[in-house]
Design an enzyme around this catalytic site. Structure first.
Site, mmCIF file in Angstrom:
data_model
loop_
_atom_site.group_PDB
_atom_site.id
_atom_site.type_symbol
_atom_site.label_atom_id
_atom_site.label_comp_id
_atom_site.label_asym_id
_atom_site.label_seq_id
_atom_site.Cartn_x
_atom_site.Cartn_y
_atom_site.Cartn_z
ATOM 1 N N SER A 1 0.951 -1.097 -0.173
ATOM 2 C CA SER A 1 0.223 0.444 0.290
ATOM 3 C C SER A 1 1.154 1.792 -0.054
ATOM 4 C CB SER A 1 -0.977 -0.127 1.245
ATOM 5 O OG SER A 1 -1.677 0.954 1.439
ATOM 6 N N TYR B 1 -2.350 -1.028 10.483
ATOM 7 C CA TYR B 1 -2.584 -1.146 8.966
ATOM 8 C C TYR B 1 -1.103 -0.734 8.352
ATOM 9 C CZ TYR B 1 -3.972 -1.379 3.632
ATOM 10 O OH TYR B 1 -4.522 -1.298 2.352
#
Length: 257
Positions: free
Chosen positions: A148, A164
């Protein structure tokens, strides 16, 4: 040149393939000629994915919780029972957790790391024999991990996804480590997606994808073909000299944050 990007005769496994980015990956791989196994925890989503994508090629679903050793073993057994070799593994299954800094629970790290980091390692290791069987000197097998941009640049204040973002930075380093470990028969790369429509980005897109996308360097959010294109590239002979790379697919967001 067309042959460089074709995947005819290849077998790919896509985790988290029932929706979102995983579904975009599976669609692109099928359109390029691959056979695809999709896996996730939710059987209903997998069934819908198979129904939607089966006109494009051979697709099978294997329900499994890849945040557990049992789930990794179940997926490995299912694929091993049907295939003597695979050519690409897309580690896309992911989990997220959001909570304010002062309230962020320990469980919010445990769950996210189990799926996003530990699961990637365990499944890659479990499927390495099949990947080695599918590899050739001219066209190695592939592992493609979903990272990401939140693992490249820190999220804005208020995006309380502490575990995350940390897990995705870990995915990027794990990608580089595995690339060195598994070369030359298996290439390991990662994509770092930016903003795409998915359940995980629903809140971020509350104002509408056009309104939000207009503020990005390329003027739009990501589209399914953007994921399909990079997925086919990284699974095909066109990328046979690339390993250990983390490729942002973010419309330029990581260049301005």
């Amino acid at each position: 040149m067309t042959d460089l990007f074709r995947l005819d005769g290849k077998v790919a496994v896509v985790t988290g393939g029932g929706r979102g980015i995983g579904l975009m990956m599976a669609r692109g791989l099928l359109q390029a000629g691959a056979s695809v196994y999709v896996s996730s925890r939710k059987e209903a989503e997998l069934a819908a994915a198979v129904d939607a994508l089966s006109p494009l090629g051979r697709i099978s679903a294997v329900p499994a919780d890849l945040g557990t050793a049992e789930g990794v073993a179940a997926l490995t057994a299912a694929v091993t029972g049907r295939e003597g070799a695979i050519h690409a593994l897309f580690n896309n299954a992911g989990a997220a957790w959001g909570a304010p800094y002062d309230e962020f629970p320990e469980s919010g790290f445990d769950k996210v790391y189990d799926v996003n980091v530990k699961g990637v390692f365990l499944l890659t290791r479990a499927l390495t024999p099949l990947l080695n069987s599918g590899a050739t000197e001219e066209d190695p097998a592939r592992v493609v991990n979903t990272g990401s941009i939140d693992g490249i640049v820190a999220p804005e204040k208020g995006r309380d996804n502490f575990s995350y973002s940390a897990s995705k930075a870990a995915v990027h380093m794990l990608t580089k480590h595995l690339a060195g470990e598994l070369a030359p028969r298996i290439l390991v790369n990662a994509i770092a997606p930016g903003l795409f429509e998915s359940r995980m980005t629903k809140e971020m897109l509350r104002a509408g994808s056009d309104a939000v996308g207009s503020a990005l360097p390329l003027g739009r959010i990501g589209q399914p073909d953007d994921i399909a294109g990079i997925s086919v590239f990284l699974a095909s002979r066109a990328s046979a000299y690339i390993t250990g790379a983390v490729i942002p697919v973010d419309g330029g967001v990581s260049t301005i944050r």
